[in-house]
Design a protein around this motif. Structure first.
Motif, PDB file in Angstrom:
ATOM      1  N   ARG A  50       0.823  -1.211   0.000  1.00 30.01           N
ATOM      2  CA  ARG A  50       0.000   0.000   0.000  1.00 30.01           C
ATOM      3  C   ARG A  50       0.855   1.260   0.000  1.00 30.01           C
TER       4      ARG A  50
ATOM      5  N   THR B  54       1.339  -9.474   0.832  1.00 31.17           N
ATOM      6  CA  THR B  54       0.545 -10.373   1.677  1.00 31.17           C
ATOM      7  C   THR B  54       0.471 -11.727   0.983  1.00 31.17           C
ATOM      8  N   PRO B  55       0.164 -12.778   1.739  1.00 32.68           N
ATOM      9  CA  PRO B  55       0.015 -14.090   1.098  1.00 32.68           C
ATOM     10  C   PRO B  55      -1.280 -14.182   0.289  1.00 32.68           C
ATOM     11  N   VAL B  56      -2.130 -13.184   0.419  1.00 26.99           N
ATOM     12  CA  VAL B  56      -3.403 -13.236  -0.316  1.00 26.99           C
ATOM     13  C   VAL B  56      -3.563 -11.966  -1.148  1.00 26.99           C
ATOM     14  N   PRO B  57      -2.734 -11.775  -2.111  1.00 32.77           N
ATOM     15  CA  PRO B  57      -2.911 -10.610  -2.969  1.00 32.77           C
ATOM     16  C   PRO B  57      -4.141 -10.780  -3.859  1.00 32.77           C
ATOM     17  N   SER B  58      -4.392  -9.798  -4.643  1.00 33.74           N
ATOM     18  CA  SER B  58      -5.570  -9.882  -5.509  1.00 33.74           C
ATOM     19  C   SER B  58      -5.314 -10.928  -6.601  1.00 33.74           C
ATOM     20  N   PRO B  59      -6.362 -11.579  -7.083  1.00 32.00           N
ATOM     21  CA  PRO B  59      -6.186 -12.583  -8.147  1.00 32.00           C
ATOM     22  C   PRO B  59      -5.452 -12.001  -9.351  1.00 32.00           C
TER      23      PRO B  59
ATOM     24  N   ALA C  17      -3.957 -20.955   2.488  1.00 33.70           N
ATOM     25  CA  ALA C  17      -4.796 -20.040   1.724  1.00 33.70           C
ATOM     26  C   ALA C  17      -4.007 -19.229   0.712  1.00 33.70           C
TER      27      ALA C  17
ATOM     28  N   SER D 214      -6.036 -23.724  -3.094  1.00 32.59           N
ATOM     29  CA  SER D 214      -6.612 -22.639  -2.284  1.00 32.59           C
ATOM     30  C   SER D 214      -7.709 -21.916  -3.052  1.00 32.59           C
ATOM     31  N   VAL D 215      -8.529 -21.281  -2.298  1.00 31.14           N
ATOM     32  CA  VAL D 215      -9.607 -20.497  -2.897  1.00 31.14           C
ATOM     33  C   VAL D 215      -9.036 -19.446  -3.824  1.00 31.14           C
ATOM     34  N   LEU D 216      -7.993 -18.785  -3.342  1.00 32.55           N
ATOM     35  CA  LEU D 216      -7.403 -17.702  -4.124  1.00 32.55           C
ATOM     36  C   LEU D 216      -6.917 -18.210  -5.480  1.00 32.55           C
TER      37      LEU D 216
ATOM     38  N   GLU E  98     -10.364 -22.180   4.858  1.00 30.21           N
ATOM     39  CA  GLU E  98      -9.685 -22.732   3.684  1.00 30.21           C
ATOM     40  C   GLU E  98      -9.721 -24.262   3.739  1.00 30.21           C
TER      41      GLU E  98
ATOM     42  N   TYR F 187     -13.081 -25.533   2.863  1.00 23.93           N
ATOM     43  CA  TYR F 187     -13.288 -25.407   1.415  1.00 23.93           C
ATOM     44  C   TYR F 187     -12.635 -26.580   0.674  1.00 23.93           C
ATOM     45  N   GLN F 188     -11.428 -26.883   1.073  1.00 21.46           N
ATOM     46  CA  GLN F 188     -10.726 -27.947   0.361  1.00 21.46           C
ATOM     47  C   GLN F 188     -11.364 -29.303   0.646  1.00 21.46           C
TER      48      GLN F 188
ATOM     49  N   VAL G  91     -13.692 -17.220   2.526  1.00 22.30           N
ATOM     50  CA  VAL G  91     -12.235 -17.087   2.424  1.00 22.30           C
ATOM     51  C   VAL G  91     -11.878 -15.823   1.638  1.00 22.30           C
TER      52      VAL G  91
ATOM     53  N   GLN H 124      -9.836 -12.609   2.888  1.00 22.93           N
ATOM     54  CA  GLN H 124      -8.632 -12.188   2.163  1.00 22.93           C
ATOM     55  C   GLN H 124      -8.773 -10.758   1.647  1.00 22.93           C
TER      56      GLN H 124
ATOM     57  N   ARG I 258      -6.436  -7.876   2.609  1.00 23.62           N
ATOM     58  CA  ARG I 258      -5.636  -7.253   1.565  1.00 23.62           C
ATOM     59  C   ARG I 258      -5.975  -5.775   1.384  1.00 23.62           C
TER      60      ARG I 258
END
Lengths: 405, 991
Positions: A17, A65-70, A101, A108-110, B234, B237-238, B777, B781, B785
């Motif tokens: 950010r 972050t470990p969950v950035p945007s797709p 995640a 993962s969902v992401l 998560e 989900y899996q 999830v 996230q 984020r």
């Protein structure tokens, strides 16, 4: 055996950010800076292909972050896939930790939510997803091993985390890790410590080269005069103190030979640098003099219009006179940060002995009282408040109004 | 401590000629005497500028308190001064070049340039501050008393503020109170986080920041908690994804089994379909045959039969009606014609004739009755008049006599007669009223005369009694008689009372019956007028009647009146007879008219009148007309019935013809030759109707059922194609999944379809749960984020702002409390010292003011010695004279200088402070200054006094030259070059 040529980049912090970096970017500037970070990765891939490296090493913190945007995940995977068939090894760091995640996990969902048409990790990419060390042989026809592990959570490791590192194997052994180097004095970085180790710890492991991530400035890790590893640092300046050139490493490891400094080459990738410019305003009594002095300091700093200039104002200014950096000087550079650390030109030596005899006037009396309080204070914070109170009192006595600092 | 040795003015303001040198005496008071406009204030300014310099930037004048360079620039060069002084055992010379803005300080002993010690920047110097330890403004306040300053009323009023500022000054311009106010304002006017207006209380800002920071931290905490749930979400989900995959395999197997079952069932259906289609083809062939048989040329046979029946019925009906006409209606019509012909001419009598005859009959009956009744009354009236001896000839005779008078004139004659009587009556009544009023008047006049007489008598008696009393008094006065006082009193009382009573009585006599008297007079006047009017009217009437009599040849008015009366009476009595005769005539005329009308009507119908009277003839005629009209009505009815029957016959003829036409048309279309063929066609039609029923049943029941069976069974081609497709799919699946080889499908396809459907539903539920878990999830996230960095950034910024605001508050509160304490402490110290210093000086300069006290706020109050009046600071400008104010001001300034100077007293510059001093006070003040210098109470303070009071000082010196010269060093002001003073420097206070 032929030398092994590699490219190393880390700490891109994609999607950072940049709001708490002290750089005081506007939203537009922050967006532009994030785009420039992406561009460095593209440049890195192009350079690696052009240089025909044998190996690409990514020791962590590719994203913030470990969950950035797709979309960012797509960009990262797609860009790294262009390295095919160069073996690419990733050791996730504390920011892009390989949790269940995270985008490193295909289940993962992401990862799955990006859609069927989204790019997937290429076969040439190997990700160390576990906390336990793994050793892979990325080039089957070469006696090269790469050992690494990942952060699986955004927490600091204990100090003995290197004890589980397996013994090096092959003619060339590379360790790919993310952590904080201790023991260098003075420490050139102020990043928080995660997974700490010393240069000697690394040297004792016996690896040919340790590719390190976490610190944001390029630095070599030496032990007993020998280079054991290197931080590539962040390829772009992301914080106020990230001065100097930024980029990635193109290195070369020759089996059986110690690593030399010229084997590791920093390829500048950042289109701008952070240029600190210090100016002592003491003795300057008016705005024009200040502007002239500032102009001179800027000229001598060597800053280019694309740079980020950090103007640090120090010293004493006349009471009631606050110097302003004019807009014309701000606009010369891409971005300007002003750190005003000046003090009004009062006698601020409150720790000096209190003079004997009666006070001459109100100001003298006030000063003596403040000196007394200051000298009985027990903490720096308290002293800071007293010093500020003294300045406000002097402002009130001298100017008839208080200028809050 | 410094000593000013001398000043050399090279050029400054009005000093723009040759250099001027002035030496300052260190031990005595340097007294510079000069007339007005000799440059004393310019010299004082030059002396000030030699210590502190001049200001070159006009915008900084207020902050530096230095004289502006342009105001004091001479017209010619050079522009500068040299100040020689001694300090710390060294002799220095400060050489100012104001034109160049430079200073050069030299040590006169060593000739060393020591300017660097007094330099502050390249072109800024702090000579005065370095030497004296005071800023320019402080020096002005402590060591310089300007000319005419004390005379300013506001000066004394604001002296307390001045002392406060002096006491509280650091750079010499703010008091502690002002500083406290500034700090309080800073506390209450915090600029807020953006630094822009509006400002708020710092505590309010802190509270707001704390609240916002707490909100952010709460939100961050929530996101952190959500982050803790990320891993379980998560994992769920899996897990769900794995279950979904297993279900997908089961669905796949079920689908394969469904294909097998469908293959088997499709083969069965194909067989059934083929059989159904064969049956349907057979039914359709039968239908095609029946369709031909059921088509008819005799399809219109029922309609034709109906039309023929209708025609037949119409012809039968026509015959019936014809029979009725021949048998009944036509004989009736003939009989009625004959009956009507028997009435002869009456056969054409109409309704009008009947109405006329009936009207004549009714009127004839009424007229005959009236004639009989009036005739009887007439005879009776004639008999009655004859019995009264009255004949109608008499009446006619009188009418002839009075013929000259018109009817109106005859009426006027009667009216005048009545009016004459009324007027005569009014005249009589008026005369009676006049007489009565006269009698009343006479009565009142009599009563008044009597009462007046009595009053006169009383007055006379009283006068006599008065005269008697007077005579008696005279006699008693002459001593002739002894008059008893009672008698005298009675006589006097009677006399006076009698006169008074008499007068009253006379007055009442005049008023007696005044209203009655006036009413009587009025009545009398009105009565006279009425009598005269009535008489006048009577005369007029008489004249008119006489004229009437002449016109009627009457001898007198009375004869005329008599004839008129007689005629009126006779007419009145003959009136009924005359009326009856008139009615009788009218009735007879009416009867005649009716007879004529009846005759006309009878003549119309050829009927002769019959004896028996008008009414009987009319009655007979009416009966004859009525009979004829009844015959007419019978004939009309018979004719109408006959016509109706004939019309019916015609209509039936038309109907029968129409039916016949329609039937023939149908027959022509159906190809039937004659009516007999119609019946044969109808029978054929009946047969074919049965065939049509059979055809309809085939069409509506049998074939649709067969089609439905075919539809259900499907097209054999489609089924064959489906079987082929299924075979392909099955082969494909078996090729892909070898494990499917061992699967069989003993159940029906629906069973497997249902099984697959249930599994699909289960999989959809699982997919929904999977989607929910994925959404959870993703939400975590996303918040991690997107929201978390923003919130952390805001929290950090808020924390910084909060810490800064708290630091500001703590610092301001600390500064404020300390500043308050300092103000109190310094003011108390200054007030104490000032009270001591000023009260030493004050009695010597201003003997009338004995005491001056500064309080802890450095406000002062005075005590007057003469009347022990206490004067507050605010009232001082009003309660003290100008001279007293000047003296008080000087005393305080001297006290301030002595106190503020401390052990290192400042050079004191007094620019003619004695302007408003009288001789005595001037002498006292100068002596005090001299003694103060002499006795070293000033601690060696150097005083430079500039004054225009040459004579006063000469006078003082002449008194005791030795004393004066020991204390004052007299110098005349150097001559001022008159090349011209700068425009801005005229009589300007130096600093």
């Amino acid at each position: 055996m032929q030398p092994i040529k590699f490219a190393q980049i880390s700490d891109l912090h994609l999607e950072a950010r940049l709001s708490t970096s002290g750089l005081q970017f506007t939203q537009t500037q922050a967006e532009q800076r994030r785009a420039e970070v992406r561009q460095t990765l593209v440049q890195f891939v192009e350079t690696a292909r052009k240089e025909q490296v044998d190996l690409v090493l990514l020791p962590g913190d590719l994203t913030d972050t470990p969950v950035p945007s797709p979309e960012t995940v797509n960009f990262l995977i797609d860009t790294l896939n262009q390295l095919h068939p160069i073996p690419t090894l990733i050791a996730p760091g504390n920011h892009d930790c390989a949790s269940a995640a995270s985008f490193y996990n295909p289940a993962s969902v992401l990862y799955r939510s990006r859609g069927a048409a989204a790019p997937t990790w290429g076969e040439h990419i190997y990700i160390f997803r576990g906390e336990n060390y793994e050793t892979v042989q990325p080039l089957p026809d070469r006696s090269l091993t790469v050992t690494g592990c990942a952060f699986t959570e955004h927490v600091s490791r204990t100090s003995n985390w290197l004890s589980k590192v397996p013994a090096p194997a092959g003619d060339v052994s590379i360790l790919l890790i993310h952590g904080s180097l201790l023991g260098q004095s003075p420490t050139p970085h102020d990043e928080p410590q995660v997974a700490p180790f010393t240069a000697e710890d690394l040297a004792n492991l016996g690896y040919t080269y340790v590719a390190l991530g976490h610190y944001h400035s390029m630095s070599l890790v030496r032990s007993a005069g020998r280079i054991v590893g290197a931080y590539a640092g962040s390829p772009v300046a992301l914080a106020l103190n990230a001065t100097g050139p930024k980029g990635f490493i193109i290195g070369c490891v020759v089996p059986g030979q110690p690593l030399k400094q010229e084997d590791l080459r920093l390829v500048p990738a950042d289109c701008r640098q952070i240029r600190p410019v210090a100016l002592d305003v003491t003795g300057l009594s008016h705005q024009t003099a200040f502007e002239m002095a500032l102009e001179k300091a800027l000229t001598t700093s060597g800053a280019s219009p694309a740079d980020i200039v950090v103007m640090r104002l120090t010293g004493r200014h006349p009471p009631g006179v606050r110097f302003r950096v004019p807009e014309r000087l701000r606009k010369v550079f891409w971005h300007t940060v002003i750190a005003d650390e000046t003090w009004p030109d009062y006698d601020l030596q409150l720790e000096a002995p209190i003079p004997a005899g009666p006070a001459v006037d109100v100001a003298d009396c006030f000063r003596r009282r403040m000196q007394q309080i200051f000298q009985s204070a027990t903490s720096d914070e308290e002293r800071e408040v007293i010093r500020e109170a003294y300045i406000y009192g002097c402002d009130a006595l001298t100017l008839g109004k208080v200028t809050l600092r | 401590m410094i000593r000013l040795r001398g000043l050399k003015i090279l050029g400054f303001g009005a000093f723009n000629g040759e250099p001027v040198s002035i030496a300052f005496c260190p031990e005595r008071i340097t007294l510079l005497i000069g007339d007005n406009e000799t440059g004393k204030s310019t010299l004082a300014t030059a002396l000030f500028a030699s210590l502190y310099g001049l200001e070159y930037d006009r915008r900084r004048l207020k902050t530096t308190h230095l004289p502006h360079v342009e105001v004091w620039r001479p017209r010619t060069e050079p522009f500068g001064v040299h100040l020689r002084l001694a300090t710390d055992g060294r002799e220095l010379q400060a050489e100012w070049d104001f034109a160049a803005g430079t200073l050069c300080v030299r040590d006169l002993a060593t000739h060393e340039d020591v300017t660097a010690h007094y330099r502050n920047g390249s072109r800024e110097y702090n000579l005065g501050r370095t030497l004296l330890g005071l800023s320019a403004e402080e020096f002005q306040k402590l060591a310089y008393v300007a000319q005419g300053r004390a005379g300013d009323e506001t000066c004394l009023e604001k002296l307390g503020d001045f002392v406060q500022r002096l006491a509280g000054s650091t750079s010499g311009d703010r008091t502690a109170a002002e500083a406290v106010a500034a700090l309080e304002e800073a506390l209450s006017a915090y600029p807020g986080r953006t630094g822009s207006r509006p400002t708020i209380q710092i505590d309010t800002e802190i509270t707001r920041l704390e609240r916002e920071l707490h909100d952010r931290r709460t939100q961050i905490q929530k996101i952190e908690e959500a982050r803790q749930r990320l891993a379980p979400c998560e994992a769920e989900y899996q897990s769900l994804t794995r279950q979904e995959k297993a279900l997908a395999v089961a669905i796949h197997c079920g689908y394969f089994q469904e294909l097998l079952a469908r293959r088997r069932e499709a083969q069965v259906a194909l067989d059934e379909s083929r059989a159904a289609h064969a049956a349907l083809a057979q039914h359709q062939r039968a239908l095609a045959e029946l369709e031909y048989l059921a088509t008819f040329p005799a399809a219109q046979a029922p309609q034709l039969r109906e039309l023929l029946a209708k025609r037949k019925r119409a012809l039968e009906e026509r015959e019936k009606v014809r029979r009725v006409i021949a048998e009944k209606l036509r004989p009736a019509y003939t009989s009625a014609q004959q009956a009507l012909e028997r009435h002869g001419e009456l056969s054409c009598a109409g309704e009008k004739d009947e109405d006329t005859a009936r009207g004549i009959l009714e009127q004839a009956r009424v007229a005959e009755q009236d004639a009989a009744r009036i005739g009887a009354d007439l005879a009776k009236a004639e008999r009655s008049l004859a019995a009264a001896g009255i004949s109608l000839a008499q009446v006619e005779d009188l009418r002839t006599r009075l013929a000259p008078l018109s009817e109106s004139e005859r009426g006027m004659l009667r009216e005048q007669e009545r009016t004459t009587l009324q007027l005569q009556l009014q005249a009589t009544e008026g005369r009676a009223a006049v007489n009565s009023a006269r009698e009343r008047l006479q009565q009142i006049q009599y009563l008044r005369a009597r009462r007046t007489q009595i009053a006169n008598l009383i007055v006379m008696s009283s006068l006599l009694a008065t005269i008697a009393a007077g005579v008696l008094t005279v006699l008693a006065g002459a001593g002739r008689i002894a008059l008893p006082p009672l008698l005298f009193g009675v006589l006097t009382l009677l006399g006076v009372g009698g006169v008074a009573c008499g007068c009253l009585l006379r007055a009442s006599a005049k008023r007696l019956g005044a209203d009655d008297y006036q009413a009587a007079v009025t009545t009398l006047q009105k009565g006279d007028a009425a009598v005269r009017a009535a008489e006048q009217c009577l005369r007029t009437f008489d004249d008119a009647v006489r004229q009437f009599a002449q016109r009627c040849n009457c001898n007198s008015v009375a004869a005329l009146r008599e004839a008129a009366h007689t005629l009126e009476e006779l007419e009145h009595r003959c009136q009924p007879l005359l009326s009856l005769r008139r009615d009788h005539g009218q009735v007879q005329a009416r009867l005649s008219q009716l007879e004529q009308e009846l005759a006309l009507l009878q003549g119309k119908f050829g009927i002769r009148p019959q004896p028996g009277g008008l009414a009987s003839n009319a009655e007979r005629l009416l009966e004859a007309i009525r009979a004829a009209r009844r015959a007419q009505a019978l004939l009309v009815d018979a004719e109408r019935n006959l016509n109706t029957a004939e019309a019916t016959v015609c209509q039936l003829d038309e109907e029968a013809a129409q039916y016949e036409l329609q039937a023939r048309d149908i027959m022509r279309k159906a190809g039937i030759g004659d009516e007999s063929a119609i019946e044969a066609a109808a029978k054929e039609y009946e047969n074919r109707l049965r065939l049509a029923e059979l055809r309809d049943r085939l069409r509506q029941e049998v074939i649709p059922q067969a089609e439905e069976r075919c539809r259900k069974a499907g097209q054999p081609e489609d089924l064959a194609r489906e079987i082929t497709d299924l075979d392909v799919k099955i082969a494909s699946l078996m090729a892909e999944h070898a494990e499917l080889h061992r699967l069989e499908a003993p159940q029906s396809a629906n069973f497997y379809r249902e099984q697959v459907r249930q599994l699909e539903q289960e999989r959809q539920k699982l997919a929904a749960r999977c989607s929910e878990a994925a959404e959870a999830v993703r939400d975590i996230q996303r918040r991690w984020r997107e929201e978390l960095p923003l919130l952390e950034g805001e929290a950090e910024a808020l924390g910084t702002l909060l810490a800064r605001a708290k630091r500001h508050r703590d610092a301001l509160i600390l500064a404020l409390s300390e500043m308050r304490a300092v103000a109190q402490e310094v003011h108390a110290r200054w007030s104490h010292a000032l009270n001591r210093q000023v009260n030493e000086i004050l009695p010597a300069i201003v003997p009338t003011l004995c005491d001056l006290r500064f309080d802890d706020n450095l406000r002062f109050r005075l005590l007057r010695q003469d009347n022990q009046e206490v004067i507050e600071q605010e009232a001082a400008p009003l309660r003290l004279s100008v001279g007293q104010r000047d003296q008080l001001y000087l005393a305080i300034r001297l006290g301030l200088a002595a106190f503020a100077g401390g052990t290192h007293p400042l050079p004191l510059i007094l620019d003619d402070p004695f302007v408003n001093f009288d001789d005595e006070r001037f002498r006292a003040a100068v002596c005090f200054l001299g003694e103060r210098v002499q006795t070293r109470k000033t601690n060696g303070q150097q005083i430079i006094l500039l004054s225009c009071h040459r004579r006063r000082f000469q006078w003082l010196r002449a008194e005791d030259p030795e004393w004066f010269d020991a204390r004052f060093a007299w110098q005349e002001m150097p001559p001022l070059c008159q090349k011209g003073k700068p425009s801005g420097a005229t009589n300007r206070s130096g600093v």
